[in-house]
Scaffold this active site. Structure first.
Site, PDB file in Angstrom:
ATOM      1  N   HIS A  60      23.297 -10.396  11.565  1.00  0.00           N
ATOM      2  CA  HIS A  60      23.663  -9.497  10.462  1.00  0.00           C
ATOM      3  C   HIS A  60      22.499  -8.589  10.062  1.00  0.00           C
ATOM      4  O   HIS A  60      21.338  -8.829  10.419  1.00  0.00           O
ATOM      5  CB  HIS A  60      24.144 -10.298   9.248  1.00  0.00           C
ATOM      6  CG  HIS A  60      23.096 -11.193   8.629  1.00  0.00           C
ATOM      7  ND1 HIS A  60      22.225 -10.756   7.651  1.00  0.00           N
ATOM      8  CD2 HIS A  60      22.802 -12.499   8.833  1.00  0.00           C
ATOM      9  CE1 HIS A  60      21.439 -11.747   7.271  1.00  0.00           C
ATOM     10  NE2 HIS A  60      21.763 -12.821   7.980  1.00  0.00           N
ATOM     11  N   CYS A 105      20.488 -17.891   9.816  1.00  0.00           N
ATOM     12  CA  CYS A 105      21.131 -16.790  10.534  1.00  0.00           C
ATOM     13  C   CYS A 105      20.070 -15.849  11.102  1.00  0.00           C
ATOM     14  O   CYS A 105      18.893 -15.934  10.768  1.00  0.00           O
ATOM     15  CB  CYS A 105      22.077 -16.032   9.605  1.00  0.00           C
ATOM     16  SG  CYS A 105      23.564 -16.960   9.180  1.00  0.00           S
TER      17      CYS A 105
END
Length: 531
Positions: free
Chosen positions: A433, A452
């Protein structure tokens, strides 16, 4: 000894498959009911039933494929196997794990062994073939016994047919070669091991500094630094190697050294540079061996299109048909919240994503921060929901029940996921992301996320993925979606593999390249390999 009729058909097959090279390769000896190789005159013995019954199922299968006759009767095949055991050191394995000395002794006196001893030797060679072949294909160690966040699984290789063909065609060496990782990066890591073996014995002293060393400083430790740089072939002048002045020549040598080690090439000698300088030859060899082992755990085929991430290098490459079409810098999970090693496929891209706070962050970050100030929720553009899906006002929030709420951050440029998210199915709930901390990409140490993977310039990557999916996509279309500030999910229909992997060294030509072992995976694996 009586030869079964079924073996007659095996011999016919064997003869016909080898006619290209020889008129006849094996014949019956009617006096002794044995098989002889017509070229080498080698005897091929039957494996007694009582011995076969005592063997493991997989070894029995190998012999069944060859009608329960001796497998390693041919000198060339045995020689190739022994040479492959010796060469296993080049693949990061230990030849002693494959009873090299025992096998060499037996081979030297094979002509003096009786039939039973030769059959026992043959079984030993067959077991050794299976062990070495399996280790070359999928590594020696089960990764899940070493790492808790390793989510890759590689099945055992199917060896019975490959062994049968290798024995018939005398291509034992090639059968091993086919089992090794074929990716160019594995070959570059393997080459780095060969390069390291050429370095002389390392007896240099450790470097210790109290403050950063900058250009034109005079510090006694600079002499040790120059010696280290000279050893690792970044420094070639010998006339000034004993002077403690951090001169311009050494400054440029340090910058080259920093580049090879993934450090900011600013020439300033700080803790990170000293840490890299203090690695010994033996430590670098061990590091290379564990990287060869880990690479054997990876799949042999990444597919035609994939995103490959090297976590310690903070780097992503987008590859289509072996061509790298994009490269991006990353921020990965911190040591306490490591990004897992896994393989998946891109399922969709999300523009203007919302962010639902995961349990770990609720416990370790959100609850402590919000308990100090309820402004945390408005400051982060966050809405609270109870277990029934009803909104909860910040002043109604109960920190003791913080785990029972759901926290959703609205889309914005400052959303924790930024403006674009790349989803792929996995049990760890991680994804690629954008980020609201875009300054992190300029740092040396980029293991800073909660697990992440944050991508620098994600819109460039999104554009390449979407235009390859559908030629109608372009940056203007993407910008329109972003301006609307509505969450939009774009399914990805063609296969794009995502590989979150981990390796800390390789070679670039004759240059040795290293990266910091951000999760301390290397030492732990080396201990497992040698135990």
């Amino acid at each position: 000894m009586k030869i079964k009729i079924t073996f007659f058909f095996f011999i016919i097959t064997l003869l016909s498959s080898c006619k290209k090279n020889n008129e006849d390769t094996s014949v019956f000896n009617n006096d002794t009911d044995l098989i002889k190789d017509a070229v080498t005159n080698a005897i091929i013995r039957t494996i007694p039933t009582e011995k076969l019954d005592q063997l493991e199922d997989s070894i029995q299968l190998y012999y069944n494929k060859l009608d329960n006759f001796e497998i390693w009767y041919d000198l060339k095949n045995r020689t190739d196997l022994i040479n492959e055991i010796k060469a296993s050191a080049k693949e990061g394995l230990d030849p002693n794990d494959y009873l090299l000395k025992t096998i060499e002794k037996l081979e030297l006196k094979r002509s003096k062994l009786n039939d039973d001893e030769i059959i026992d030797y043959d079984i030993l060679l067959t077991r050794t073939y299976r062990k070495l072949a399996t280790h070359l294909y999928k590594g020696k160690v089960n990764p899940k016994t070493v790492y808790s966040n390793w989510d890759l699984k590689k099945e055992d290789p199917s060896l019975s047919n490959s062994l049968m063909l290798a024995i018939k065609n005398k291509t034992v060496s090639q059968s091993f070669e086919n089992l090794k990782p074929q990716d160019f990066m594995y070959k570059r890591i393997k080459h780095s091991l060969a390069l390291l073996q050429l370095y002389p014995k390392d007896s240099l002293q450790k470097i210790a500094i109290k403050e950063k060393i900058e250009l034109n400083d005079t510090v006694t430790e600079v002499v040790k630094i120059k010696q280290r740089l000279h050893y690792w072939k970044d420094y070639f002048r010998t006339d000034s190697i004993i002077t403690p002045v951090y001169d311009e020549y050494t400054f440029n040598a340090i910058k080259e050294f920093q580049k090879r080690h993934g450090l900011k090439p600013d020439g300033v000698i700080g803790k990170g540079t000293v840490k890299a300088l203090n690695y010994t030859k033996e430590e670098r060899i061990q590091q290379t061996i564990v990287n060869l082992e880990r690479w054997k755990w990876f799949p042999h085929d990444f597919g035609n299109e994939y995103l490959i991430v090297n976590l310690p290098d903070y780097a992503l490459k987008y590859v289509i048909d072996k061509d790298t079409v994009a490269e991006h810098t990353l921020v990965v999970g911190k040591k306490s919240r490591q990004t897992p090693i896994l393989i998946s496929k891109i399922s969709n891209l999300v523009f203007n994503p919302t962010w639902t706070v995961p349990p770990t962050i609720i416990k370790e970050d959100l609850t402590p921060a919000a308990s100090k100030s309820l402004n945390y929720f408005s400051r982060n553009n966050m809405t609270i929901y109870d277990s029934t899906g009803q909104k909860v006002l910040p002043e109604e929030w109960n920190p003791e029940l913080s785990k029972t709420y759901r926290y959703v951050q609205a889309p914005s440029y400052q959303n924790s996921l930024g403006v674009l998210k790349f989803n792929f199915p996995n049990k760890h709930l991680v994804y690629l992301h954008d980020t609201n901390h875009r300054d992190y990409f300029t740092r040396d140490y980029k293991a800073l996320s909660s697990g992440c993977v944050r991508v620098e310039n994600p819109l460039d990557l999104g554009e390449k993925i979407l235009t390859h999916e559908n030629k109608d996509w372009n940056r203007a279309t993407m910008d329109t979606l972003l301006k609307r500030k509505n969450t939009k999910i774009i399914p990805i229909k063609h296969n794009i593999s995502v590989l979150l992997l981990y390796w800390t060294n390789w070679s670039n030509g004759n240059q040795l390249i290293f990266r910091d072992d951000i999760y301390n995976h290397d030492k732990k694996l080396y201990e497992a390999l040698r135990n």
